[in-house]
Scaffold this motif. Structure first.
Motif, mmCIF file in Angstrom:
data_model
loop_
_atom_site.group_PDB
_atom_site.id
_atom_site.type_symbol
_atom_site.label_atom_id
_atom_site.label_comp_id
_atom_site.label_asym_id
_atom_site.label_seq_id
_atom_site.Cartn_x
_atom_site.Cartn_y
_atom_site.Cartn_z
ATOM 1 N N SER A 67 56.912 58.558 47.808
ATOM 2 C CA SER A 67 55.808 57.688 48.188
ATOM 3 C C SER A 67 56.066 57.240 49.617
ATOM 4 C CB SER A 67 55.738 56.492 47.236
ATOM 5 O OG SER A 67 54.720 55.612 47.627
ATOM 6 N N GLY A 74 53.518 56.150 52.051
ATOM 7 C CA GLY A 74 52.506 55.368 52.756
ATOM 8 C C GLY A 74 51.771 56.212 53.776
ATOM 9 N N GLU A 133 50.837 59.352 49.497
ATOM 10 C CA GLU A 133 50.675 58.077 50.179
ATOM 11 C C GLU A 133 51.095 56.922 49.276
ATOM 12 O OE1 GLU A 133 46.931 56.100 52.174
ATOM 13 O OE2 GLU A 133 47.091 58.226 52.731
ATOM 14 N N HIS A 134 50.672 56.968 48.033
ATOM 15 C CA HIS A 134 50.943 55.892 47.080
ATOM 16 C C HIS A 134 51.110 56.489 45.682
ATOM 17 C CE1 HIS A 134 50.743 52.015 45.094
ATOM 18 N NE2 HIS A 134 49.856 52.533 44.271
#
Length: 131
Positions: free
Chosen positions: A6, A8, A25-26
């Motif tokens: 993860s 960001g 990203e998440h």
């Protein structure tokens, strides 16, 4: 072995050519940790609580503030290992292998998770009245 990173906003720049490594990203961390064998984390309190709730052993690499101490505390009580942020690739790989190869870390995390579920729920209304 598969890994999820993860990252960001950096996810776009960190694409992996290895199909076993997915850079996103998440990620819904608590849900993922219920299925993970190891959690490499900065050692923030919320992340470590997620690890206990997911009963996932940790490799903590604290970045700032209380994170290095949090990671070290988890290592001291057998819930994983801690490394300096400056650890080299080989050190990180060795620590990951050590945690994954020792069922004691998972057992300790399972016991900590069970202990956590025995705590009484937090009464938010009581906190509001004391402020």
């Amino acid at each position: 072995m598969r890994s999820v990173v993860s990252a960001g906003d950096l996810a776009v720049e960190l694409r992996s050519a290895d199909p076993r490594i997915k850079v996103v990203e998440h990620v819904p961390q608590p849900a993922l940790l219920h299925r993970a064998d190891l959690f490499v984390t900065h050692g923030g309190r919320a992340s470590l609580l997620d690890a206990v709730q997911g009963t996932t052993a940790v490799l903590g690499m604290g970045v700032l503030a209380d994170q290095p101490d949090n990671a070290a505390a988890f290592a001291r009580i057998g819930l994983g290992r801690a490394l300096e942020l400056t650890a080299k690739r080989g050190e990180i790989a060795d620590a990951m292998t050590a945690v994954l190869g020792n069922s004691g870390y998972g057992a300790a995390m399972t016991a900590a998770g069970a202990e956590l579920t025995q705590l009484p729920p937090l009464d938010i209304t009581e906190l509001r009245h004391s402020v």
